[in-house]
Design a protein around this motif. Sequence first.
Motif, PDB file in Angstrom:
ATOM      1  N   UNK A  10      43.413   8.692  47.273  1.00  0.00           N
ATOM      2  CA  UNK A  10      44.399   8.571  48.347  1.00  0.00           C
ATOM      3  C   UNK A  10      45.521   9.580  48.138  1.00  0.00           C
ATOM      4  N   UNK A  11      45.812  10.359  49.190  1.00  0.00           N
ATOM      5  CA  UNK A  11      46.984  11.230  49.154  1.00  0.00           C
ATOM      6  C   UNK A  11      48.160  10.497  49.792  1.00  0.00           C
ATOM      7  N   UNK A  12      49.290  10.478  49.103  1.00  0.00           N
ATOM      8  CA  UNK A  12      50.499   9.863  49.664  1.00  0.00           C
ATOM      9  C   UNK A  12      51.689  10.766  49.380  1.00  0.00           C
ATOM     10  N   UNK A  13      52.350  11.199  50.435  1.00  0.00           N
ATOM     11  CA  UNK A  13      53.516  12.063  50.291  1.00  0.00           C
ATOM     12  C   UNK A  13      54.620  11.358  49.516  1.00  0.00           C
ATOM     13  N   UNK A  14      55.356  12.103  48.716  1.00  0.00           N
ATOM     14  CA  UNK A  14      56.449  11.535  47.922  1.00  0.00           C
ATOM     15  C   UNK A  14      57.526  10.902  48.806  1.00  0.00           C
ATOM     16  N   UNK A  17      57.336   6.468  50.981  1.00  0.00           N
ATOM     17  CA  UNK A  17      57.889   5.148  50.651  1.00  0.00           C
ATOM     18  C   UNK A  17      59.318   4.997  51.176  1.00  0.00           C
ATOM     19  N   UNK A  18      60.119   6.013  50.983  1.00  0.00           N
ATOM     20  CA  UNK A  18      61.510   5.950  51.443  1.00  0.00           C
ATOM     21  C   UNK A  18      61.576   5.839  52.962  1.00  0.00           C
ATOM     22  N   UNK A  19      60.764   6.613  53.651  1.00  0.00           N
ATOM     23  CA  UNK A  19      60.783   6.588  55.117  1.00  0.00           C
ATOM     24  C   UNK A  19      60.242   5.272  55.660  1.00  0.00           C
ATOM     25  N   UNK A  20      59.219   4.720  55.010  1.00  0.00           N
ATOM     26  CA  UNK A  20      58.686   3.418  55.427  1.00  0.00           C
ATOM     27  C   UNK A  20      59.725   2.328  55.226  1.00  0.00           C
ATOM     28  N   UNK A  21      60.454   2.380  54.117  1.00  0.00           N
ATOM     29  CA  UNK A  21      61.507   1.388  53.868  1.00  0.00           C
ATOM     30  C   UNK A  21      62.542   1.382  54.987  1.00  0.00           C
ATOM     31  N   UNK A  22      62.871   2.546  55.477  1.00  0.00           N
ATOM     32  CA  UNK A  22      63.816   2.628  56.596  1.00  0.00           C
ATOM     33  C   UNK A  22      63.269   1.905  57.824  1.00  0.00           C
ATOM     34  N   UNK A 213      46.022  10.234  55.782  1.00  0.00           N
ATOM     35  CA  UNK A 213      45.978   8.794  56.009  1.00  0.00           C
ATOM     36  C   UNK A 213      47.292   8.292  56.581  1.00  0.00           C
ATOM     37  N   UNK A 214      47.184   7.259  57.399  1.00  0.00           N
ATOM     38  CA  UNK A 214      48.363   6.520  57.864  1.00  0.00           C
ATOM     39  C   UNK A 214      48.243   5.069  57.383  1.00  0.00           C
ATOM     40  N   UNK A 215      47.657   4.884  56.213  1.00  0.00           N
ATOM     41  CA  UNK A 215      47.220   3.602  55.627  1.00  0.00           C
ATOM     42  C   UNK A 215      45.925   3.197  56.299  1.00  0.00           C
ATOM     43  N   UNK A 249      52.688   2.413  60.021  1.00  0.00           N
ATOM     44  CA  UNK A 249      51.573   3.335  59.774  1.00  0.00           C
ATOM     45  C   UNK A 249      51.893   4.731  60.286  1.00  0.00           C
ATOM     46  N   UNK A 250      52.544   4.812  61.438  1.00  0.00           N
ATOM     47  CA  UNK A 250      52.901   6.123  61.986  1.00  0.00           C
ATOM     48  C   UNK A 250      53.830   6.889  61.057  1.00  0.00           C
ATOM     49  N   UNK A 251      54.742   6.184  60.421  1.00  0.00           N
ATOM     50  CA  UNK A 251      55.674   6.840  59.500  1.00  0.00           C
ATOM     51  C   UNK A 251      54.932   7.448  58.317  1.00  0.00           C
ATOM     52  N   UNK A 252      53.982   6.715  57.774  1.00  0.00           N
ATOM     53  CA  UNK A 252      53.155   7.271  56.695  1.00  0.00           C
ATOM     54  C   UNK A 252      52.400   8.493  57.201  1.00  0.00           C
TER      55      UNK A 252
END
Length: 376
Positions: A10-14, A17-22, A213-215, A249-252
Amino acid sequence: MKKIIPLFKVFMADTAAEEVTKVLNSGYIGQGSKVDNFEDNLKKYFNHDYIQTVNSGTSALHLALHLLKKPTPHHQIFNKGHYADKRWLGLEPGDEVLATAMTCTASNWPILANGLKLKWVDIDPDTLNMDLDDLARKITPKTKVIMLVHWGGYPNDLDRIKEIQERAYQMYGFKPAVIEDGAHSFGSEYKGKRIGNHGNLTMFSLQAIKHITSIDGGVLSSPHKELHQRGKLIRWYGIGYKFHMNDVCATVGIENLKHADNIISKHRENAAYYDKHLQNIEGITLLKREKGFDSAFWIYSLKVENRDKFYKHMSGCNIAVSQVHERNDKHTCVKEFQTHLPSLDATMGKIVSIPVGWWVTPEEREYIVDCIKKWK
């Protein structure tokens, strides 16, 4: 090499997490501004205006088939677009969809869910895509859709498929629609244009282990405005299906999409290395490459004699390998559609995919090649 080199990761941008929390703390997590933003970014990436997100690639295929159904008087907007010239008659229950069995079941089960009949087309053993000669032979008056899969990201010959559509029109008075399953081919190009820009309904998957991925999620590219607008309505619960994406999911997806070019370039670099260094190895056959068919290499497949021995050898090298997808026509729910597929029968026991993704370092790909050279 002690650590296992995985086949998928899985690739996940650094920044995700911060943007999803918002978003989680915003009080709004359904389909909203983040979905709109993600779709705008995807439109720029594909250079195509008619892009919409959904909650999975499977949903995108289901929606695509639904959009092709024969319109009722309440849905005459459908008839104003691409299929308005009587060359498209609209899907009705029992119509045929020509499809490949060499794919994930998520490609073909939406066909059944829409009340349509599967008709299997054999594979081209040189690409693992659909055998287009067999496709041309199997067109009948009941054939309303051709469902393509770009195996591993390697494009089908879309110009040849247009010729087959025209031949069907000459024979039967209508053109089968084409749906491209692009689950493997985010970023792939056919003759200089990204997949999704060739006049067909096209699905992309944003599931966990895909390039982007968007999850979980999917994308549907439509050939014209009317289908696009109708799809945006029907994806919404209370009007059609509950297929829409949410802002989490869109934010990811937004954050990961920023890395798409780098991810895909690494897949391609690793694939090019394998193409060069896995030539002329006894018991190994590489797949076909042609100019203008530019794969994003979600997976790198090859054909291996004595696959069980190869699997055991690669496991001993701590390298994950797999066939990835099982043939779909083996399942009892599609028993009524069984037919002889000689190329698939001859090829199925030989297919192996090796790690090719962004996580595979130059040292690891060299090690993978060395292990393959020693497998005999």
